[in-house]
Scaffold this active site. Structure first.
Site, PDB file in Angstrom:
ATOM      1  N   SER A  36       0.832  -1.203   0.000  1.00 36.67           N
ATOM      2  CA  SER A  36       0.000   0.000   0.000  1.00 36.67           C
ATOM      3  C   SER A  36       0.862   1.246   0.000  1.00 36.67           C
ATOM      4  O   SER A  36       1.910   1.305   0.637  1.00 36.67           O
ATOM      5  CB  SER A  36      -0.934   0.015   1.215  1.00 36.67           C
ATOM      6  OG  SER A  36      -1.722   1.196   1.200  1.00 36.67           O
ATOM      7  N   LYS A  68      -4.497  -6.690   3.537  1.00 33.56           N
ATOM      8  CA  LYS A  68      -4.507  -5.613   2.535  1.00 33.56           C
ATOM      9  C   LYS A  68      -5.923  -5.361   2.032  1.00 33.56           C
ATOM     10  O   LYS A  68      -6.322  -4.211   1.798  1.00 33.56           O
ATOM     11  CB  LYS A  68      -3.591  -5.989   1.361  1.00 33.56           C
ATOM     12  CG  LYS A  68      -3.595  -4.965   0.208  1.00 33.56           C
ATOM     13  CD  LYS A  68      -3.208  -3.574   0.673  1.00 33.56           C
ATOM     14  CE  LYS A  68      -2.794  -2.654  -0.475  1.00 33.56           C
ATOM     15  NZ  LYS A  68      -3.775  -2.505  -1.537  1.00 33.56           N
ATOM     16  N   HIS A 112      -7.613  -3.390   4.678  1.00 31.69           N
ATOM     17  CA  HIS A 112      -7.034  -2.043   4.601  1.00 31.69           C
ATOM     18  C   HIS A 112      -7.763  -1.241   3.524  1.00 31.69           C
ATOM     19  O   HIS A 112      -8.163  -0.085   3.734  1.00 31.69           O
ATOM     20  CB  HIS A 112      -5.540  -2.138   4.266  1.00 31.69           C
ATOM     21  CG  HIS A 112      -4.923  -0.851   3.784  1.00 31.69           C
ATOM     22  ND1 HIS A 112      -5.129  -0.362   2.511  1.00 31.69           N
ATOM     23  CD2 HIS A 112      -4.114   0.045   4.403  1.00 31.69           C
ATOM     24  CE1 HIS A 112      -4.485   0.786   2.368  1.00 31.69           C
ATOM     25  NE2 HIS A 112      -3.854   1.048   3.497  1.00 31.69           N
ATOM     26  N   ASN A 113      -7.954  -1.847   2.350  1.00 29.25           N
ATOM     27  CA  ASN A 113      -8.619  -1.150   1.258  1.00 29.25           C
ATOM     28  C   ASN A 113     -10.091  -0.881   1.572  1.00 29.25           C
ATOM     29  O   ASN A 113     -10.641   0.148   1.171  1.00 29.25           O
ATOM     30  CB  ASN A 113      -8.493  -1.941  -0.035  1.00 29.25           C
ATOM     31  CG  ASN A 113      -7.101  -1.854  -0.633  1.00 29.25           C
ATOM     32  OD1 ASN A 113      -6.136  -1.499   0.043  1.00 29.25           O
ATOM     33  ND2 ASN A 113      -6.979  -2.175  -1.905  1.00 29.25           N
ATOM     34  N   GLU A 158     -10.150   2.029   3.687  1.00 30.85           N
ATOM     35  CA  GLU A 158      -9.856   3.162   2.800  1.00 30.85           C
ATOM     36  C   GLU A 158     -11.135   3.627   2.090  1.00 30.85           C
ATOM     37  O   GLU A 158     -11.393   4.834   1.994  1.00 30.85           O
ATOM     38  CB  GLU A 158      -8.802   2.724   1.785  1.00 30.85           C
ATOM     39  CG  GLU A 158      -8.402   3.752   0.763  1.00 30.85           C
ATOM     40  CD  GLU A 158      -7.437   3.160  -0.256  1.00 30.85           C
ATOM     41  OE1 GLU A 158      -7.692   3.323  -1.474  1.00 30.85           O
ATOM     42  OE2 GLU A 158      -6.444   2.520   0.163  1.00 30.85           O
TER      43      GLU A 158
END
Length: 492
Positions: A142, A196, A199-200, A203
């Protein structure tokens, strides 16, 4: 004068390169440069030779990077155990490259997938390659193209032995904060890509929350884009300090050179997505772990894409006709309210994301360290924020914490800012402005803190039409009622 490209491509065939990289799109190029700048000899290749040649001519040769014309020749340049980093498009292209690459490798060699692959695909690939004696690492990366070049947040999962081999290189190229390099061993299997993915998802939620706050601010207070940019710039110096708030301030103050208007006002209101947010929502449903803010953000992007339908609906469907001036909002007071609202919603959204990581850790036996994950998100990645310090502290103090909202200092924050969220949503509703992510963040909080929910009625309905049974508050056991057999109550 640099050597001819043909000579560069064959200059190092003695197996002294520390890593090979496949895929020279922007992220791949920048990661290659990052690796080379940190003193790790690297060779690269790309599906199209012209792309490789261009990269070598423009940037790579000067950094000591060498190119190869095929995966087989790439492998020949590498020291044992061979390490090959794939920076190719997620999905079938990853399988295609692995199928071509694996026959040239030997037992103990390592393949790293640095793309946004679906975690279950990573699990499958890891199992298939393990049967061939190869080690497979699924690594979330990232930070975008700038992070790739100057230091990303790295989330590697797979065999621990493979991570131990890669650790010196990954530690060198990762972003650095006062808490250390933004990389850690995530866990086995597809855990790196799972983290990940979440995480996205966070986001997605963060971006939607900021967009809704901007929307309320501009309509309720009538601020121009540059004025809004100044507000976000100020917020970035306080509790909301983060990369995305910084980006928002920069975007809002950018002027279009052709029209001299704020550029953001000229951008079509259709937000695209690549799938990781949707995957996060799907996984949460499968694990029975609600993430309503992220769900709302995914849905909001989907609805934004239906621009034609929205144009038609705007002529047919009507909202409240309210003059914002009639609300008599004090500018600075309401800006403080919106700051509270955004902080509250961001904490709620992070709590949802971390709860999903905990559920996945248990379900998939990943053994995730949530404090360490918060630490490596502090730098390099898109969701890096001041807020990650208290999150890291919460899970550091109690690794078994079931929900972030229950940490004493986090509970204090949301209790203090919830009124701001309620007020901001109230104003949005009065003006007919959609705020699905802000509303979902508050609903999550209110649902989580409510001792008795109306789910008793839902369960009674389920028992009525499907004999699904229910439990009682006043006695143990499982019960079923043949509903409607008793005399109906007399209405007075």
């Amino acid at each position: 004068m640099t050597e001819p490209l043909e000579k560069q491509a064959t200059a190092v065939v003695t197996g002294d390169r520390q890593i090979g990289l496949v895929g020279l799109a922007v992220m791949g190029e920048n990661l290659a440069m990052n690796i080379a700048h940190h003193g790790f000899p690297i060779s690269v290749t790309n599906r199209t030779q012209s792309r490789t040649d261009h990269f070598l001519a423009e940037r790579g040769a000067e950094a000591g990077i060498v190119s190869t014309i095929s995966l087989e020749t790439l492998v020949a340049t590498l020291a044992r155990p061979r390490r090959v980093l794939l920076m190719v498009k997620a999905g079938p292209p990853v399988d295609e490259v692995i199928a071509e690459l694996a026959p040239s490798l030997e037992a103990g060699d390592i393949i790293i997938d640095g793309g946004n692959s679906f975690f279950l695909d990573t699990e499958r690939r890891g199992n298939e390659l393990a049967a061939q004696g190869l080690q497979f690492v699924g690594m979330g990366v990232s930070g975008g193209e700038e992070g790739a070049l100057h230091g990303p947040s790295l989330m590697p999962g797979g065999p621990r032995a493979a991570y131990d081999v890669l650790e010196p290189l990954l530690t060198a190229i990762a972003a650095k904060t006062e808490a250390g390099p933004c990389v850690t061993y995530i866990g086995p299997g597809g855990s790196g890509h799972y983290v990940k993915m979440v995480h996205n998802g966070i986001e997605y939620g963060d971006m939607q929350l900021i967009a809704e706050t901007y929307d309320i601010m501009q309509h309720a207070l009538g601020l121009t884009a540059p004025e809004l940019g100044e507000v976000f710039l100020r917020w970035n110096e306080g509790r909301l300090a983060s990369y995305l708030i910084e980006v928002t301030a920069a975007v809002l103050t950018e002027t279009d050179p052709e029209t001299n208007q704020p550029l953001v006002d000229l951008i079509l209101d259709q937000a695209e997505q690549k799938g990781t947010g949707r995957w996060t929502s799907q996984s949460a449903l499968e694990l029975g772990t609600p993430i309503p803010t992220i769900d709302a953000a995914v849905a909001a992007r989907s609805m934004s894409s239906s621009k034609g339908q929205r144009l038609i609906a705007s002529e047919v469907l009507h909202g409240p006709e309210v003059d914002p001036a009639s609300l008599d909002l004090d500018r600075e007071e309401f800006l403080a309210t919106l700051e509270d609202a955004l902080l509250f919603a961001k904490v709620s959204s992070y709590a949802q994301g971390m709860a999903l990581l905990r559920a996945a850790s248990v379900s998939y036996d990943y053994g995730l360290n949530l404090s360490e994950i918060a630490r490596i998100w502090k730098g390099g990645c898109i969701i890096r924020a001041k807020l990650l310090d208290p999150i890291r502290e919460a899970f550091g103090a109690d690794p078994e914490l079931n929900n972030l909202l229950l940490a004493p200092h986090i509970a204090e924050t949301v209790n203090a800012t919830a009124a701001g969220a309620r007020r901001a949503i109230q104003v949005a509703r009065t003006l007919g402005l959609p705020c699905p992510a802000l509303s979902a963040s508050l609903d999550y909080f209110d649902t989580f803190r409510t001792e008795r929910l109306p789910a008793n009625l839902v369960q009674a309905q389920r028992d009525f039409f499907g004999a699904h049974t229910y439990r009682r508050l006043d006695r143990d056991g499982i019960f079923h009622t043949v509903w409607g057999q008793q005399e109906a109550p007399v209405r007075q």
